[in-house]
Design a protein around this motif. Structure first.
Motif, short mmCIF file in Angstrom:
data_model
loop_
_atom_site.label_atom_id
_atom_site.label_comp_id
_atom_site.label_asym_id
_atom_site.label_seq_id
_atom_site.Cartn_x
_atom_site.Cartn_y
_atom_site.Cartn_z
N ASN A 99 0.79 -1.23 0.00
CA ASN A 99 0.00 0.00 0.00
C ASN A 99 0.82 1.28 0.00
O ASN A 99 0.26 2.38 0.00
CB ASN A 99 -0.92 0.01 1.23
CG ASN A 99 -1.89 -1.15 1.23
OD1 ASN A 99 -2.57 -1.41 0.25
ND2 ASN A 99 -1.91 -1.89 2.34
N GLU A 103 -1.42 5.68 6.56
CA GLU A 103 -1.62 4.42 7.27
C GLU A 103 -1.43 4.59 8.77
O GLU A 103 -2.10 3.93 9.57
CB GLU A 103 -0.67 3.36 6.72
CG GLU A 103 -0.92 1.96 7.24
CD GLU A 103 -2.31 1.43 6.92
OE1 GLU A 103 -2.78 0.53 7.64
OE2 GLU A 103 -2.94 1.93 5.95
N PHE A 152 4.29 -0.05 7.96
CA PHE A 152 3.87 0.97 7.00
C PHE A 152 5.02 1.93 6.70
O PHE A 152 4.84 3.11 6.47
CB PHE A 152 2.60 1.72 7.45
CG PHE A 152 2.57 2.19 8.88
CD1 PHE A 152 3.01 3.45 9.22
CD2 PHE A 152 2.07 1.37 9.88
CE1 PHE A 152 2.96 3.91 10.53
CE2 PHE A 152 2.02 1.81 11.20
CZ PHE A 152 2.46 3.08 11.52
N ASN A 176 -4.75 5.65 9.83
CA ASN A 176 -5.74 4.59 9.71
C ASN A 176 -5.61 3.52 10.79
O ASN A 176 -6.60 2.87 11.14
CB ASN A 176 -5.65 3.93 8.33
CG ASN A 176 -6.13 4.83 7.22
OD1 ASN A 176 -6.92 5.74 7.44
ND2 ASN A 176 -5.64 4.60 6.00
N ARG A 177 -4.40 3.31 11.31
CA ARG A 177 -4.20 2.27 12.32
C ARG A 177 -4.79 2.64 13.68
O ARG A 177 -4.95 1.77 14.53
CB ARG A 177 -2.70 1.99 12.48
CG ARG A 177 -2.02 1.40 11.26
CD ARG A 177 -2.50 -0.02 10.97
NE ARG A 177 -1.84 -0.57 9.79
CZ ARG A 177 -0.72 -1.30 9.82
NH1 ARG A 177 -0.14 -1.56 10.98
NH2 ARG A 177 -0.22 -1.77 8.71
#
Length: 367
Positions: free
Chosen positions: A90, A222, A318, A225-226
């Motif tokens: 990603n 990310e 990430f 988002n985590r």
């Protein structure tokens, strides 16, 4: 998707008496970790002019070129014929088989969208270094925003828009700030203290050791988002003070040439920002320039910021490492990534590092 295997270039070593020397990327010889007398890129070495002063930056209207690619029926046609490797599923890509110098305006818009989506893209075997600096700055860099002149770094005498990445064996030219630290790692996004921090950023090297000196990148998308939904919702209500004062004071103490070209500023930005093209949300904090959360007690602010700094630094799932080899150009979106130099090479033994960053400013951060 096509992939390719890339191996790390190794230095070519020669022995001259008791002195070990290494060939530079341009063929000139170096020893003792400093450029030799015939160094091809000597005019781009850092200079420090105490009399060079800049006025405060004025706001400007920025339109991201990546917006045009959103309506393109083939938004990645600029990659036709290229080999693309995903550095992680990603985040991060590596590209071979196209020349950045040959891209037209449509392709540059597609490129801006691609970099925004992938965060960081490594382009191999580029002729970018062969182009005149006027092209690099005006035809390339200005495509992506107003060119930023760094307020404290060394600069080529005739091209202040280049922010130099430079480290040789002389202690005063070592960018590792604090020799008392266990690591040189400093995760940051560039000059976030500006009212309009950078967007798509370009870095290329004139010369570098054959190994070592990778650049680490982390996805702030990310990282956001985590986090748990409730914490994300709270963080979206917060704003953070970003300061350039400490960086300026570091230079005023005689480090990095002791130059302060523009008086330092502080600006308040949202802790979470939204990318103007992709619409993705990302954390917008970094340990180097973020100072405090507006409206919170010191202990509250420190607790939240330190949690986020640790989360970013330890997020190896990430993060990626960009490995440097000759004729590499790395592009990243400074709005949604953070990065760190990795100072694992010894200039006196391994050779010096010399590169330039082109840093176009983008819009003021918003959520």
């Amino acid at each position: 998707m096509a992939t390719t295997t890339v191996t790390q270039a190794q230095p070519v070593l020669h022995l001259s008496g008791d002195v070990e020397t290494a060939n530079s990327a341009d063929g000139s010889q170096t020893n003792h970790g400093v450029p030799g007398p015939d160094y091809k890129y000597a005019r781009f070495l850092p200079s420090y002019d105490q009399s060079f002063k800049l006025p405060p930056l004025e706001p400007f209207e920025h339109t991201d070129p990546g917006l045009a690619a959103l309506n393109d029926p083939e938004p990645r046609s600029f990659l036709q014929g290229a080999q693309v490797t995903e550095l992680s599923p990603n985040f991060g890509s590596e590209v071979e088989g196209i020349q950045l110098s040959k891209l037209d305006q449509r392709a540059k818009s597609q490129l801006a969208l691609f970099v925004a989506q992938r965060g960081i893209v490594v382009f191999r075997d580029q002729d970018f270094l062969d182009q005149p600096p006027e092209w690099q700055l005006n035809e390339w860099g200005s495509t992506f925003g107003r060119l930023h002149i760094h307020p404290t770094s060394g600069q080529p005498k005739d091209y202040p828009e280049f922010h130099l990445v430079y480290r040789d064996a002389k202690p005063k030219n070592d960018w590792v700030y604090d020799i008392q630290k266990l690591s040189s790692t400093v995760w940051h996004s560039d000059v976030t203290y500006e009212q309009q921090p950078p967007g798509l950023t370009t870095l290329f090297l004139y010369d570098t050791p054959g190994s070592g000196g990778d650049t680490g990148y982390v996805s702030q998308v990310e990282a956001y988002n985590r986090l748990s939904p409730s914490l994300r919702a709270y963080l979206e209500t917060l704003s953070v003070v970003h300061s350039g004062v400490e960086q300026a004071e570091y230079s005023r103490r005689g480090n990095r040439g002791g130059v302060v070209k523009r008086e330092p500023v502080e600006n308040v930005h949202p802790l979470v920002r939204r990318h103007p093209v992709t619409g993705e949300k990302a954390l917008f904090v970094n340990k180097q320039f973020s100072r405090r959360i507006v409206g919170l007690r010191t202990e509250e602010s420190d607790a939240i910021l330190n949690l986020l700094y640790t989360h970013i630094a330890q997020g190896h799932d990430f993060q990626i490492r960009a490995r440097w080899k000759p004729r590499t150009v790395v592009l990243w979106d400074n709005r949604v990534t953070a990065h760190t130099a990795i100072g694992d090479f010894d200039p006196a033994k391994d050779g010096f590092r010399h590169g330039a960053r082109i840093t176009p400013q983008a819009e003021r951060p918003t959520l």
